[in-house]
Design an enzyme around this catalytic site. Structure first.
Site, short mmCIF file in Angstrom:
data_model
loop_
_atom_site.label_atom_id
_atom_site.label_comp_id
_atom_site.label_asym_id
_atom_site.label_seq_id
_atom_site.Cartn_x
_atom_site.Cartn_y
_atom_site.Cartn_z
N ASP A 145 30.26 41.63 22.98
CA ASP A 145 30.21 41.73 24.45
C ASP A 145 29.48 42.97 24.95
OD1 ASP A 145 32.13 43.84 24.12
OD2 ASP A 145 33.00 43.34 26.06
N GLU A 146 28.79 43.67 24.06
CA GLU A 146 28.26 44.98 24.44
C GLU A 146 26.86 45.17 23.85
OE1 GLU A 146 29.86 49.37 23.50
OE2 GLU A 146 31.26 47.76 23.14
N ASP A 179 28.40 45.83 29.27
CA ASP A 179 29.68 45.60 28.60
C ASP A 179 30.50 44.63 29.44
OD1 ASP A 179 32.15 47.86 27.13
OD2 ASP A 179 32.26 45.74 27.55
N1 DCP Z 1 38.53 43.54 20.61
C1 DCP Z 1 39.45 43.33 19.58
N2 DCP Z 1 40.23 44.37 19.14
C2 DCP Z 1 40.10 45.61 19.69
C3 DCP Z 1 39.17 45.83 20.71
C4 DCP Z 1 38.39 44.77 21.16
O1 DCP Z 1 39.55 42.21 19.08
N3 DCP Z 1 40.87 46.61 19.24
C5 DCP Z 1 37.73 42.41 21.11
C6 DCP Z 1 38.38 41.78 22.31
C7 DCP Z 1 37.55 42.25 23.47
C8 DCP Z 1 36.18 42.45 22.86
O2 DCP Z 1 36.43 42.82 21.51
O3 DCP Z 1 37.54 41.30 24.54
C9 DCP Z 1 35.36 43.51 23.57
O4 DCP Z 1 35.96 44.78 23.46
P1 DCP Z 1 35.93 45.84 24.62
O5 DCP Z 1 36.35 47.13 24.04
O6 DCP Z 1 34.63 45.80 25.36
O7 DCP Z 1 37.11 45.39 25.60
P2 DCP Z 1 37.14 44.29 26.72
O8 DCP Z 1 35.79 43.68 26.95
O9 DCP Z 1 38.20 43.32 26.39
O10 DCP Z 1 37.60 45.10 28.01
P3 DCP Z 1 36.77 46.11 28.93
O11 DCP Z 1 36.76 45.48 30.28
O12 DCP Z 1 37.53 47.39 28.91
O13 DCP Z 1 35.39 46.24 28.32
MG MG Z 2 34.08 44.87 27.15
#
Ligand code: DCP
Ligand code: MG
Length: 359
Positions: free
Chosen positions: A108-109, A13
Protein backbone atom coordinates in the site's frame (compact mmCIF):
# COMPACT_ATOMS: atom_id res chain seq x y z
CA UNK A 1 28.18 19.90 0.04
CA UNK A 2 27.41 18.99 -3.55
CA UNK A 3 24.37 20.56 -5.07
CA UNK A 4 21.84 18.04 -6.19
CA UNK A 5 19.32 18.91 -8.84
CA UNK A 6 16.03 19.40 -7.01
CA UNK A 7 13.81 16.36 -7.05
CA UNK A 8 10.07 16.07 -6.70
CA UNK A 9 9.14 13.00 -4.70
CA UNK A 10 5.69 11.75 -3.77
CA UNK A 11 5.21 9.19 -1.00
CA UNK A 12 1.80 7.63 -1.32
CA UNK A 13 0.31 5.49 1.48
CA UNK A 14 -3.21 4.07 1.58
CA UNK A 15 -5.33 4.69 4.66
CA UNK A 16 -5.95 1.62 6.85
CA UNK A 17 -5.36 -0.41 3.70
CA UNK A 18 -6.73 -3.91 4.42
CA UNK A 19 -9.62 -2.46 6.43
CA UNK A 20 -10.39 0.03 3.64
CA UNK A 21 -10.70 -2.78 1.09
CA UNK A 22 -13.07 -4.64 3.43
CA UNK A 23 -15.23 -1.53 3.95
CA UNK A 24 -15.31 -0.93 0.20
CA UNK A 25 -16.69 -4.44 -0.35
CA UNK A 26 -19.17 -4.22 2.53
CA UNK A 27 -20.22 -0.61 3.17
CA UNK A 28 -22.27 -1.67 6.21
CA UNK A 29 -18.90 -1.96 8.00
CA UNK A 30 -18.09 1.71 7.47
CA UNK A 31 -19.42 3.08 10.73
CA UNK A 32 -18.35 0.15 12.88
CA UNK A 33 -14.95 -0.37 14.50
CA UNK A 34 -13.36 -3.11 12.37
CA UNK A 35 -10.03 -4.88 12.29
CA UNK A 36 -8.40 -7.41 9.98
CA UNK A 37 -6.40 -10.12 11.70
CA UNK A 38 -6.24 -13.49 13.39
CA UNK A 39 -8.71 -14.64 16.01
CA UNK A 40 -8.13 -14.01 19.69
CA UNK A 41 -8.54 -17.68 20.64
CA UNK A 42 -5.84 -18.60 18.14
CA UNK A 43 -3.46 -16.05 19.57
CA UNK A 44 -3.93 -13.89 16.51
CA UNK A 45 -2.70 -10.34 15.99
CA UNK A 46 -4.28 -7.31 14.37
CA UNK A 47 -2.90 -6.58 10.88
CA UNK A 48 -4.71 -3.26 10.73
CA UNK A 49 -7.96 -1.60 11.81
CA UNK A 50 -10.08 1.30 10.60
CA UNK A 51 -9.92 4.76 12.13
CA UNK A 52 -13.10 4.11 14.11
CA UNK A 53 -11.29 1.25 15.93
CA UNK A 54 -8.17 3.37 16.41
CA UNK A 55 -10.19 5.71 18.61
CA UNK A 56 -10.37 2.83 21.11
CA UNK A 57 -6.60 2.41 21.01
CA UNK A 58 -6.57 -0.63 18.70
CA UNK A 59 -3.34 -0.76 16.66
CA UNK A 60 -1.49 -2.88 14.09
CA UNK A 61 0.53 -5.77 15.57
CA UNK A 62 -1.50 -5.72 18.80
CA UNK A 63 -2.71 -9.09 20.12
CA UNK A 64 -6.32 -9.55 19.06
CA UNK A 65 -7.23 -10.52 22.63
CA UNK A 66 -6.00 -7.13 23.84
CA UNK A 67 -7.79 -5.32 21.01
CA UNK A 68 -11.06 -7.02 22.03
CA UNK A 69 -10.55 -5.80 25.59
CA UNK A 70 -10.05 -2.21 24.42
CA UNK A 71 -12.98 -2.42 22.02
CA UNK A 72 -15.45 -5.21 22.88
CA UNK A 73 -17.60 -4.43 19.80
CA UNK A 74 -14.67 -4.74 17.41
CA UNK A 75 -15.68 -6.55 14.21
CA UNK A 76 -12.84 -8.91 13.37
CA UNK A 77 -12.38 -10.02 9.75
CA UNK A 78 -9.95 -12.62 8.39
CA UNK A 79 -7.54 -11.23 5.77
CA UNK A 80 -8.24 -11.68 2.03
CA UNK A 81 -4.79 -11.25 0.55
CA UNK A 82 -5.96 -11.80 -3.02
CA UNK A 83 -8.16 -8.74 -2.78
CA UNK A 84 -5.36 -6.63 -1.27
CA UNK A 85 -2.94 -7.76 -3.97
CA UNK A 86 -5.42 -6.90 -6.67
CA UNK A 87 -6.02 -3.42 -5.21
CA UNK A 88 -2.26 -2.93 -4.91
CA UNK A 89 -1.73 -3.80 -8.57
CA UNK A 90 -4.46 -1.44 -9.66
CA UNK A 91 -2.81 1.34 -7.67
CA UNK A 92 0.62 0.61 -9.18
CA UNK A 93 -0.97 0.75 -12.64
CA UNK A 94 -2.33 4.21 -11.82
CA UNK A 95 1.13 5.40 -10.72
CA UNK A 96 2.66 4.14 -13.93
CA UNK A 97 0.45 6.54 -15.88
CA UNK A 98 2.52 9.36 -14.36
CA UNK A 99 6.08 8.07 -13.96
CA UNK A 100 8.30 5.05 -14.54
CA UNK A 101 10.27 5.79 -11.36
CA UNK A 102 8.15 3.91 -8.83
CA UNK A 103 9.57 2.19 -5.75
CA UNK A 104 6.95 0.13 -3.91
CA UNK A 105 7.71 -0.32 -0.20
CA UNK A 106 4.77 -2.60 0.54
CA UNK A 107 1.37 -3.42 -0.94
CA UNK A 108 0.00 0.00 0.00
CA UNK A 109 3.00 2.31 -0.03
CA UNK A 110 5.35 3.65 -2.71
CA UNK A 111 7.75 6.41 -3.61
CA UNK A 112 7.29 8.14 -6.96
CA UNK A 113 9.83 10.44 -8.57
CA UNK A 114 7.88 12.98 -10.63
CA UNK A 115 10.72 15.43 -11.22
CA UNK A 116 10.08 15.13 -14.95
CA UNK A 117 6.38 16.05 -14.55
CA UNK A 118 3.60 13.85 -15.84
CA UNK A 119 5.38 11.82 -18.52
CA UNK A 120 2.23 10.72 -20.29
CA UNK A 121 0.74 14.22 -20.42
CA UNK A 122 3.68 16.62 -20.28
CA UNK A 123 1.46 19.64 -20.80
CA UNK A 124 -0.81 18.99 -17.86
CA UNK A 125 -0.26 19.71 -14.16
CA UNK A 126 2.32 22.42 -15.08
CA UNK A 127 4.93 20.00 -13.74
CA UNK A 128 3.33 20.36 -10.31
CA UNK A 129 3.91 17.36 -8.05
CA UNK A 130 1.14 18.65 -5.79
CA UNK A 131 -1.41 18.46 -8.60
CA UNK A 132 -0.13 15.05 -9.72
CA UNK A 133 -0.47 13.72 -6.16
CA UNK A 134 -3.99 15.11 -5.93
CA UNK A 135 -5.00 13.49 -9.21
CA UNK A 136 -3.45 10.14 -8.26
CA UNK A 137 -5.37 10.15 -4.96
CA UNK A 138 -8.61 11.04 -6.71
CA UNK A 139 -8.10 8.19 -9.18
CA UNK A 140 -7.34 5.67 -6.41
CA UNK A 141 -10.58 6.74 -4.70
CA UNK A 142 -12.61 6.46 -7.91
CA UNK A 143 -11.03 3.40 -9.53
CA UNK A 144 -10.04 1.31 -6.51
CA UNK A 145 -12.61 2.59 -4.03
CA UNK A 146 -10.28 3.36 -1.12
CA UNK A 147 -8.47 6.51 0.04
CA UNK A 148 -4.76 7.26 0.12
CA UNK A 149 -2.65 10.00 1.66
CA UNK A 150 0.42 11.58 0.09
CA UNK A 151 3.49 13.53 1.06
CA UNK A 152 5.21 15.72 -1.52
CA UNK A 153 8.78 16.88 -0.88
CA UNK A 154 12.22 17.28 -2.45
CA UNK A 155 13.40 13.93 -1.03
CA UNK A 156 12.24 10.51 0.17
CA UNK A 157 12.78 11.01 3.89
CA UNK A 158 10.66 14.16 4.06
CA UNK A 159 8.00 12.88 1.64
CA UNK A 160 7.47 9.83 3.85
CA UNK A 161 7.02 11.90 6.98
CA UNK A 162 4.74 14.32 5.13
CA UNK A 163 2.36 11.58 3.98
CA UNK A 164 1.45 10.98 7.64
CA UNK A 165 0.79 14.67 8.32
CA UNK A 166 -2.76 14.91 6.99
CA UNK A 167 -3.79 11.28 7.23
CA UNK A 168 -6.38 9.96 6.47
CA UNK A 169 -7.32 11.07 2.94
CA UNK A 170 -5.06 14.10 2.89
CA UNK A 171 -1.79 15.33 1.53
CA UNK A 172 0.97 17.58 2.77
CA UNK A 173 3.54 19.43 0.74
CA UNK A 174 6.99 20.52 1.92
CA UNK A 175 8.52 22.86 -0.64
CA UNK A 176 12.33 23.21 -0.85
CA UNK A 177 12.27 26.51 1.07
CA UNK A 178 10.18 24.94 3.86
CA UNK A 179 12.50 21.96 4.38
CA UNK A 180 14.74 23.65 6.92
CA UNK A 181 11.95 24.73 9.28
CA UNK A 182 9.94 21.53 8.79
CA UNK A 183 12.84 19.29 9.77
CA UNK A 184 14.07 21.50 12.65
CA UNK A 185 10.98 20.80 14.75
CA UNK A 186 10.88 17.03 14.11
CA UNK A 187 11.52 14.73 17.07
CA UNK A 188 14.67 12.68 16.41
CA UNK A 189 12.74 9.40 16.31
CA UNK A 190 11.22 10.50 12.99
CA UNK A 191 14.62 10.25 11.31
CA UNK A 192 15.07 7.40 8.88
CA UNK A 193 17.04 4.62 10.60
CA UNK A 194 16.49 5.95 14.14
CA UNK A 195 14.68 3.27 16.12
CA UNK A 196 13.70 3.19 19.75
CA UNK A 197 17.19 2.48 21.09
CA UNK A 198 18.96 5.21 19.11
CA UNK A 199 16.18 7.70 19.93
CA UNK A 200 16.56 6.98 23.66
CA UNK A 201 20.31 7.44 23.43
CA UNK A 202 19.87 10.75 21.59
CA UNK A 203 17.34 11.96 24.16
CA UNK A 204 19.66 10.98 26.99
CA UNK A 205 22.38 13.06 25.36
CA UNK A 206 20.02 16.03 25.18
CA UNK A 207 18.91 15.84 21.54
CA UNK A 208 15.12 15.76 21.31
CA UNK A 209 14.51 17.57 18.05
CA UNK A 210 16.47 17.88 14.83
CA UNK A 211 17.26 21.48 15.79
CA UNK A 212 19.02 20.12 18.93
CA UNK A 213 20.93 17.63 16.83
CA UNK A 214 22.18 20.32 14.45
CA UNK A 215 24.34 21.77 17.23
CA UNK A 216 26.45 18.61 17.19
CA UNK A 217 29.64 18.58 15.14
CA UNK A 218 30.28 15.80 12.62
CA UNK A 219 33.00 14.36 14.85
CA UNK A 220 30.73 14.32 17.92
CA UNK A 221 28.11 12.47 15.92
CA UNK A 222 30.64 10.02 14.60
CA UNK A 223 32.05 9.41 18.04
CA UNK A 224 28.63 8.45 19.37
CA UNK A 225 27.14 6.69 16.37
CA UNK A 226 29.99 5.60 14.11
CA UNK A 227 29.23 5.69 10.41
CA UNK A 228 25.54 6.34 11.05
CA UNK A 229 26.69 9.68 12.52
CA UNK A 230 27.32 11.01 9.00
CA UNK A 231 23.82 10.09 8.01
CA UNK A 232 22.39 11.77 11.10
CA UNK A 233 24.34 14.93 10.28
CA UNK A 234 22.60 15.09 6.90
CA UNK A 235 19.14 13.92 7.92
CA UNK A 236 18.69 16.45 10.72
CA UNK A 237 19.38 19.12 8.08
CA UNK A 238 16.81 17.65 5.73
CA UNK A 239 19.38 16.21 3.33
CA UNK A 240 18.62 12.83 1.78
CA UNK A 241 20.16 11.95 -1.57
CA UNK A 242 18.70 8.45 -1.95
CA UNK A 243 17.15 7.91 -5.34
CA UNK A 244 13.81 6.33 -6.08
CA UNK A 245 14.77 2.82 -7.18
CA UNK A 246 12.36 1.01 -9.45
CA UNK A 247 13.23 -2.23 -7.71
CA UNK A 248 13.50 -5.19 -9.98
CA UNK A 249 14.62 -5.27 -13.54
CA UNK A 250 11.56 -5.06 -15.65
CA UNK A 251 10.45 -8.49 -16.82
CA UNK A 252 7.26 -7.51 -18.55
CA UNK A 253 5.19 -4.58 -19.69
CA UNK A 254 1.45 -4.84 -19.34
CA UNK A 255 -1.80 -3.01 -18.86
CA UNK A 256 -4.96 -4.22 -17.27
CA UNK A 257 -8.38 -2.92 -16.53
CA UNK A 258 -10.91 -3.80 -13.86
CA UNK A 259 -14.34 -3.05 -15.23
CA UNK A 260 -16.96 -1.14 -13.23
CA UNK A 261 -19.47 -3.81 -14.21
CA UNK A 262 -18.55 -7.30 -15.40
CA UNK A 263 -17.99 -7.88 -19.11
CA UNK A 264 -20.71 -10.46 -19.87
CA UNK A 265 -19.29 -12.68 -22.65
CA UNK A 266 -16.55 -13.41 -25.17
CA UNK A 267 -17.85 -11.01 -27.83
CA UNK A 268 -17.95 -8.15 -25.32
CA UNK A 269 -14.42 -9.03 -24.15
CA UNK A 270 -13.22 -8.91 -27.77
CA UNK A 271 -14.53 -5.37 -28.02
CA UNK A 272 -12.34 -4.37 -25.08
CA UNK A 273 -9.14 -5.57 -26.77
CA UNK A 274 -8.37 -2.62 -29.09
CA UNK A 275 -8.43 -0.15 -26.21
CA UNK A 276 -6.20 -2.36 -24.05
CA UNK A 277 -3.74 -2.95 -26.90
CA UNK A 278 -3.60 0.75 -27.62
CA UNK A 279 -2.65 1.44 -23.99
CA UNK A 280 -0.10 -1.39 -24.07
CA UNK A 281 1.49 0.04 -27.18
CA UNK A 282 1.79 3.46 -25.54
CA UNK A 283 3.38 1.91 -22.49
CA UNK A 284 5.88 -0.08 -24.53
CA UNK A 285 6.88 3.03 -26.43
CA UNK A 286 7.30 4.92 -23.20
CA UNK A 287 9.40 2.20 -21.63
CA UNK A 288 11.76 2.36 -24.61
CA UNK A 289 12.56 -1.25 -23.84
CA UNK A 290 16.00 -2.13 -25.08
CA UNK A 291 15.15 -5.78 -24.86
CA UNK A 292 12.66 -7.33 -27.17
CA UNK A 293 9.46 -9.07 -26.27
CA UNK A 294 9.58 -12.83 -26.69
CA UNK A 295 6.18 -13.72 -25.29
CA UNK A 296 2.72 -12.26 -25.27
CA UNK A 297 0.24 -12.89 -22.52
CA UNK A 298 -3.35 -12.22 -21.64
CA UNK A 299 -4.83 -12.37 -18.19
CA UNK A 300 -8.47 -12.83 -17.21
CA UNK A 301 -10.04 -12.54 -13.81
CA UNK A 302 -13.57 -13.85 -13.84
CA UNK A 303 -16.44 -12.42 -11.82
CA UNK A 304 -15.96 -15.12 -9.16
CA UNK A 305 -12.30 -14.04 -8.76
CA UNK A 306 -10.87 -17.17 -10.42
CA UNK A 307 -8.18 -16.19 -12.87
CA UNK A 308 -6.21 -17.52 -15.75
CA UNK A 309 -3.24 -16.39 -17.82
CA UNK A 310 -2.60 -17.55 -21.37
CA UNK A 311 0.61 -16.92 -23.24
CA UNK A 312 2.25 -17.64 -26.54
CA UNK A 313 5.61 -17.05 -28.16
CA UNK A 314 5.82 -14.04 -30.35
CA UNK A 315 7.97 -11.01 -30.82
CA UNK A 316 5.28 -9.03 -32.51
CA UNK A 317 2.38 -7.72 -30.51
CA UNK A 318 -0.15 -8.56 -33.15
CA UNK A 319 -3.75 -8.11 -32.22
CA UNK A 320 -4.69 -11.39 -33.93
CA UNK A 321 -2.51 -13.29 -31.45
CA UNK A 322 -4.14 -11.54 -28.50
CA UNK A 323 -7.58 -12.39 -29.90
CA UNK A 324 -6.57 -16.06 -29.97
CA UNK A 325 -5.24 -15.84 -26.40
CA UNK A 326 -8.53 -14.27 -25.31
CA UNK A 327 -10.55 -17.08 -26.87
CA UNK A 328 -8.42 -19.76 -25.20
CA UNK A 329 -8.54 -18.02 -21.83
CA UNK A 330 -12.25 -17.34 -21.93
CA UNK A 331 -13.03 -20.99 -22.71
CA UNK A 332 -11.44 -21.95 -19.39
CA UNK A 333 -14.05 -20.02 -17.40
CA UNK A 334 -16.94 -19.15 -19.68
CA UNK A 335 -18.41 -16.62 -17.31
CA UNK A 336 -18.51 -12.85 -16.93
CA UNK A 337 -15.13 -11.12 -16.61
CA UNK A 338 -14.13 -8.48 -14.09
CA UNK A 339 -10.58 -7.84 -15.26
CA UNK A 340 -8.67 -8.14 -18.53
CA UNK A 341 -4.94 -7.61 -18.91
CA UNK A 342 -2.56 -7.81 -21.87
CA UNK A 343 1.21 -7.69 -21.88
CA UNK A 344 4.54 -8.71 -23.31
CA UNK A 345 7.33 -10.57 -21.52
CA UNK A 346 10.77 -9.22 -22.25
CA UNK A 347 13.57 -11.51 -23.30
CA UNK A 348 16.24 -12.09 -20.66
CA UNK A 349 18.89 -10.23 -22.61
CA UNK A 350 19.18 -8.04 -25.63
CA UNK A 351 18.16 -9.95 -28.68
CA UNK A 352 18.32 -9.42 -32.34
CA UNK A 353 14.75 -8.72 -33.15
CA UNK A 354 13.41 -5.26 -32.56
CA UNK A 355 10.29 -4.90 -30.53
CA UNK A 356 7.68 -4.76 -33.19
CA UNK A 357 4.58 -2.81 -32.48
CA UNK A 358 1.05 -3.58 -33.50
CA UNK A 359 0.17 -4.28 -37.04
N1 DCP B 1 0.17 -4.62 8.11
C1 DCP B 1 0.28 -5.82 8.81
N2 DCP B 1 0.93 -5.86 10.01
C2 DCP B 1 1.49 -4.73 10.53
C3 DCP B 1 1.40 -3.52 9.83
C4 DCP B 1 0.72 -3.49 8.62
O1 DCP B 1 -0.22 -6.85 8.33
N3 DCP B 1 2.13 -4.80 11.70
C5 DCP B 1 -0.58 -4.58 6.85
C6 DCP B 1 -2.00 -4.16 7.07
C7 DCP B 1 -2.05 -2.74 6.58
C8 DCP B 1 -0.99 -2.70 5.52
O2 DCP B 1 -0.01 -3.65 5.93
O3 DCP B 1 -3.35 -2.39 6.09
C9 DCP B 1 -0.37 -1.33 5.34
O4 DCP B 1 0.32 -0.92 6.51
P1 DCP B 1 0.35 0.57 7.01
O5 DCP B 1 1.40 0.66 8.04
O6 DCP B 1 0.40 1.53 5.87
O7 DCP B 1 -1.04 0.74 7.78
P2 DCP B 1 -2.48 1.04 7.24
O8 DCP B 1 -2.49 1.31 5.77
O9 DCP B 1 -3.38 -0.06 7.67
O10 DCP B 1 -2.91 2.35 8.04
P3 DCP B 1 -2.44 3.87 7.83
O11 DCP B 1 -3.69 4.61 7.49
O12 DCP B 1 -1.88 4.29 9.14
O13 DCP B 1 -1.42 3.88 6.72
MG1 MG C 1 -1.10 2.62 4.90
Amino acid sequence: MTHMPLRKIIHCDCDCFYAAVEMRDDPSLRNLPIAVGGRANQRGVIATCNYEARRFGVRSAMATSQAMKLCPDLVLLPPSFDKYREASKQILAIYSDYTDLIEPLSLDEAFLDVTAGDIAHPASHHGSATLIAREIRARIAKEVGITASAGVAPNKFIAKIASDWNKPNGQFVVTPDQVDAFVAQLPVDKLFGVGKVTAEKLNRLGAHTCADLRTWSPSQLQQQFGRFGERLYELCRGIDTREVNPSRERKSISVEETYPSDVPNLAACRQQLPHLLHKLKERIERARAERSANKLFLKIRFADFTRTTVECFGSATQSILFTQLLETGFQRGQKPVRLLGVGVRLAADKVDAQLELFC
